[in-house]
Design a protein around this motif. Structure first.
Motif, PDB file in Angstrom:
ATOM      1  N   GLU A 169       0.876  -1.201  -0.038  1.00  0.00           N
ATOM      2  CA  GLU A 169      -0.052  -0.106   0.025  1.00  0.00           C
ATOM      3  C   GLU A 169       0.666   1.294  -0.186  1.00  0.00           C
ATOM      4  O   GLU A 169       0.566   2.304  -0.651  1.00  0.00           O
ATOM      5  N   THR A 170       1.824   1.350   0.781  1.00  0.00           N
ATOM      6  CA  THR A 170       2.999   2.300   0.747  1.00  0.00           C
ATOM      7  C   THR A 170       3.566   2.385  -0.890  1.00  0.00           C
ATOM      8  O   THR A 170       3.535   3.872  -1.219  1.00  0.00           O
ATOM      9  N   GLU A 171       3.875   1.636  -1.258  1.00  0.00           N
ATOM     10  CA  GLU A 171       4.502   1.825  -2.791  1.00  0.00           C
ATOM     11  C   GLU A 171       3.185   2.119  -3.641  1.00  0.00           C
ATOM     12  O   GLU A 171       3.643   3.034  -4.565  1.00  0.00           O
ATOM     13  N   LEU A 172       2.393   1.716  -3.551  1.00  0.00           N
ATOM     14  CA  LEU A 172       1.102   2.045  -4.554  1.00  0.00           C
ATOM     15  C   LEU A 172       0.792   3.595  -4.248  1.00  0.00           C
ATOM     16  O   LEU A 172       0.448   4.530  -5.318  1.00  0.00           O
ATOM     17  N   ALA A 173       0.966   4.059  -2.910  1.00  0.00           N
ATOM     18  CA  ALA A 173       0.512   5.341  -2.804  1.00  0.00           C
ATOM     19  C   ALA A 173       1.646   6.562  -3.307  1.00  0.00           C
ATOM     20  O   ALA A 173       1.098   7.568  -3.527  1.00  0.00           O
ATOM     21  N   ARG A 174       2.814   6.102  -3.551  1.00  0.00           N
ATOM     22  CA  ARG A 174       3.872   6.799  -3.939  1.00  0.00           C
ATOM     23  C   ARG A 174       4.465   6.626  -5.375  1.00  0.00           C
ATOM     24  O   ARG A 174       5.296   7.059  -5.828  1.00  0.00           O
ATOM     25  N   ALA A 175       3.576   5.637  -6.078  1.00  0.00           N
ATOM     26  CA  ALA A 175       4.112   5.396  -7.557  1.00  0.00           C
ATOM     27  C   ALA A 175       3.388   6.285  -8.503  1.00  0.00           C
ATOM     28  O   ALA A 175       2.005   6.704  -8.271  1.00  0.00           O
ATOM     29  N   ASP A 176       3.889   6.560  -9.537  1.00  0.00           N
ATOM     30  CA  ASP A 176       3.203   7.438 -10.776  1.00  0.00           C
ATOM     31  C   ASP A 176       2.742   6.510 -11.912  1.00  0.00           C
ATOM     32  O   ASP A 176       2.209   6.991 -12.841  1.00  0.00           O
ATOM     33  N   LEU A 177       3.364   4.939 -11.947  1.00  0.00           N
ATOM     34  CA  LEU A 177       2.811   4.224 -12.988  1.00  0.00           C
ATOM     35  C   LEU A 177       2.676   2.915 -12.109  1.00  0.00           C
ATOM     36  O   LEU A 177       3.464   2.297 -11.658  1.00  0.00           O
ATOM     37  N   PHE A 178       1.461   2.228 -12.459  1.00  0.00           N
ATOM     38  CA  PHE A 178       1.065   1.024 -12.051  1.00  0.00           C
ATOM     39  C   PHE A 178       0.766   0.175 -13.198  1.00  0.00           C
ATOM     40  O   PHE A 178       0.109   0.547 -14.140  1.00  0.00           O
ATOM     41  N   VAL A 179       1.553  -1.115 -13.362  1.00  0.00           N
ATOM     42  CA  VAL A 179       1.356  -2.069 -14.628  1.00  0.00           C
ATOM     43  C   VAL A 179       0.872  -3.240 -13.863  1.00  0.00           C
ATOM     44  O   VAL A 179       1.610  -3.837 -12.855  1.00  0.00           O
ATOM     45  N   SER A 180      -0.175  -3.858 -14.333  1.00  0.00           N
ATOM     46  CA  SER A 180      -0.540  -5.248 -14.233  1.00  0.00           C
ATOM     47  C   SER A 180      -0.395  -6.252 -15.283  1.00  0.00           C
ATOM     48  O   SER A 180      -0.934  -5.853 -16.258  1.00  0.00           O
ATOM     49  N   ILE A 181       0.486  -7.335 -14.967  1.00  0.00           N
ATOM     50  CA  ILE A 181       0.611  -8.072 -16.154  1.00  0.00           C
ATOM     51  C   ILE A 181       0.373  -9.497 -15.683  1.00  0.00           C
ATOM     52  O   ILE A 181       0.747 -10.232 -14.731  1.00  0.00           O
ATOM     53  N   GLY A 182      -0.351 -10.171 -16.568  1.00  0.00           N
ATOM     54  CA  GLY A 182      -0.912 -11.584 -16.532  1.00  0.00           C
ATOM     55  C   GLY A 182      -1.589 -11.771 -15.385  1.00  0.00           C
ATOM     56  O   GLY A 182      -1.645 -13.117 -14.737  1.00  0.00           O
ATOM     57  N   ALA A 200      -4.136   7.394  -6.045  1.00  0.00           N
ATOM     58  CA  ALA A 200      -2.950   8.208  -5.599  1.00  0.00           C
ATOM     59  C   ALA A 200      -2.516   8.897  -6.679  1.00  0.00           C
ATOM     60  O   ALA A 200      -1.334   9.622  -6.614  1.00  0.00           O
ATOM     61  N   GLY A 201      -3.238   9.143  -7.882  1.00  0.00           N
ATOM     62  CA  GLY A 201      -2.780   9.804  -9.092  1.00  0.00           C
ATOM     63  C   GLY A 201      -1.875   8.934 -10.172  1.00  0.00           C
ATOM     64  O   GLY A 201      -1.380   9.498 -11.017  1.00  0.00           O
ATOM     65  N   ALA A 202      -1.751   7.830  -9.969  1.00  0.00           N
ATOM     66  CA  ALA A 202      -0.799   7.102 -10.957  1.00  0.00           C
ATOM     67  C   ALA A 202      -1.487   6.580 -12.126  1.00  0.00           C
ATOM     68  O   ALA A 202      -2.720   6.655 -12.076  1.00  0.00           O
ATOM     69  N   ARG A 203      -0.786   6.763 -13.247  1.00  0.00           N
ATOM     70  CA  ARG A 203      -1.229   6.141 -14.524  1.00  0.00           C
ATOM     71  C   ARG A 203      -1.263   4.616 -14.570  1.00  0.00           C
ATOM     72  O   ARG A 203      -0.360   4.045 -13.837  1.00  0.00           O
ATOM     73  N   THR A 204      -2.179   4.146 -15.365  1.00  0.00           N
ATOM     74  CA  THR A 204      -2.315   2.712 -14.974  1.00  0.00           C
ATOM     75  C   THR A 204      -2.298   1.834 -16.323  1.00  0.00           C
ATOM     76  O   THR A 204      -2.773   2.259 -17.506  1.00  0.00           O
ATOM     77  N   LEU A 205      -1.634   0.718 -16.498  1.00  0.00           N
ATOM     78  CA  LEU A 205      -1.594   0.051 -17.680  1.00  0.00           C
ATOM     79  C   LEU A 205      -1.603  -1.409 -17.291  1.00  0.00           C
ATOM     80  O   LEU A 205      -0.962  -1.763 -16.539  1.00  0.00           O
ATOM     81  N   GLU A 206      -2.667  -2.084 -18.157  1.00  0.00           N
ATOM     82  CA  GLU A 206      -2.696  -3.863 -18.288  1.00  0.00           C
ATOM     83  C   GLU A 206      -1.962  -4.342 -19.323  1.00  0.00           C
ATOM     84  O   GLU A 206      -2.237  -4.032 -20.501  1.00  0.00           O
ATOM     85  N   LEU A 207      -1.162  -5.092 -18.986  1.00  0.00           N
ATOM     86  CA  LEU A 207      -0.522  -6.203 -20.116  1.00  0.00           C
ATOM     87  C   LEU A 207      -0.921  -7.437 -19.832  1.00  0.00           C
ATOM     88  O   LEU A 207      -0.643  -8.144 -18.927  1.00  0.00           O
ATOM     89  N   ASN A 208      -1.730  -8.012 -20.926  1.00  0.00           N
ATOM     90  CA  ASN A 208      -2.216  -9.354 -20.515  1.00  0.00           C
ATOM     91  C   ASN A 208      -2.631 -10.288 -21.852  1.00  0.00           C
ATOM     92  O   ASN A 208      -2.741  -9.402 -22.907  1.00  0.00           O
ATOM     93  N   LEU A 209      -2.846 -11.470 -21.568  1.00  0.00           N
ATOM     94  CA  LEU A 209      -3.205 -12.085 -22.975  1.00  0.00           C
ATOM     95  C   LEU A 209      -4.547 -11.732 -23.390  1.00  0.00           C
ATOM     96  O   LEU A 209      -4.851 -11.769 -24.472  1.00  0.00           O
TER      97      LEU A 209
END
Length: 241
Positions: A169-182, A200-209
Motif C-alpha cells: 500500500e505504501t508503494e502504490l501510494a507513491r508510484a506514478d505508474l502501475f502496471v498489471s501483467i498476466g 494516488a494519481g498513478a497512470r495505469t496499464l494492463e498487459l495481459n493475454l
C-alpha cells in the motif's frame, strides 16, 4: 505512455500469466494440475489439517517442477527495467502473486511475494521461515526449533492474509505508474491495487493475454503474450530515461 509517468516510481503486479510461458500451470488452465483436485483440499489450512501428507506431496511436486523451469523474456525484461530505473534514481517495486522464483532467477531484486514462496517453508510452532528447495514430509523437523510435524509450505492459502500488505500500500501510494501483467483481476486484494494506484494519481496499464475482470479501471491496455508485450513496454520506458 509519456515519460512523465515514470518520474517517481513504477509498481508492477504480476500474476500467473507471466509464468505460463515458462511451463508453470495456472488456476485457470482447463486441464491443469490445479483443476485435478478440489482447491479446498490443496490450498486451505483445513485441507492441510485433514490430509497433510497429501498436501505436502502436492507441493513437493510443484517444488520439483521449479527445478526445470526457467525465466522467460518477460521476467528478464522486468529485471532489466528495474536495474535501469534504479540507475536513474527512480523506484521500482515488483509485487507478484506467484509463488515461483522466476523473477529472482531473472535477476529482479525488489520483489514482494504477497502469496508466499514455494521454495520456502515455515514452522507452525515458532513461525520461522526458511529456504527449502527439496521435499518436506509430515515428520520433517523444524531446523530452527526442532518441532516435528509442524512444517508447511510458505504459501498463502485461501482464507489467509496475503503478505507485505503494508509495504504494498505504501508503494502504490507513491508510484506514478502501475502496471498489471498476466493477472485475472478477480482475486482480491490484488484486484483492487489498480484502484488504489489511481486514487494516488498513478497512470495505469494492463498487459495481459486478454482483458482481465478489472480491465475497465486501467488507463491503457495491451493484449498478447507476456513474453512479447513486456519486453516492448520495458524498452519504451528505458529509452525515455
Amino acid at each position: 505512455m509519456s515519460n512523465a509517468y515514470a518520474q517517481r516510481g513504477v509498481v508492477v503486479l504480476t500474476g500467473a500469466g507471466i509464468s505460463a510461458e515458462s511451463g508453470l500451470g495456472t488456476f485457470r488452465d482447463v486441464d491443469g494440475i490445479w483443476t485435478k483436485y478440489p482447491l479446498e483440499d490443496l490450498a486451505t489450512p483445513e485441507g492441510f489439517a485433514r490430509n497433510p501428507e497429501f498436501v505436502q506431496g502436492f507441493y513437493n511436486a510443484r517444488r520439483a517442477q521449479l527445478k526445470t523451469s526457467r525465466p522467460n523474456a518477460a521476467h528478464l525484461a522486468l529485471s532489466e527495467l528495474e536495474a535501469a530505473l534504479q540507475a536513474a534514481g527512480r523506484r521500482f517495486t515488483l509485487i507478484t502473486q506467484n509463488v515461483d522464483h522466476l523473477h529472482e532467477q531473472a535477476g529482479s531484486q525488489n520483489v514482494l511475494h504477497m502469496h508466499g514462496e514455494l521454495l520456502k517453508v515455515r514452522c507452525e510452532a515458532c513461525r520461522g521461515v526458511v529456504r527449502w528447495p527439496d521435499d518436506i514430509g509430515v515428520r520433517t523437523p523444524c531446523p530452527t526449533c526442532e518441532a516435528v510435524g509442524l512444517m508447511r509450505p510458505h504459501v498463502v492459502w485461501f482464507g489467509e492474509m496475503p503478505l507485505y500488505m503494508d509495504e504494498i500500500e505504501t508503494e502504490l501510494a507513491r508510484a506514478d505508474l502501475f502496471v498489471s501483467i498476466g493477472t485475472s483481476g478477480n482475486v482480491y486484494p490484488a484486484a483492487g491495487f489498480v484502484q488504489l494506484a489511481r486514487r494516488a494519481g498513478a497512470r495505469t496499464l494492463e498487459l495481459n493475454l486478454e482483458p482481465s475482470d478489472g480491465a475497465s479501471f486501467f488507463d491503457e491496455a495491451r493484449y498478447g503474450k507476456a513474453s512479447e508485450l513486456v519486453p516492448d513496454w520495458a524498452s519504451e520506458i528505458m529509452r525515455r530515461l
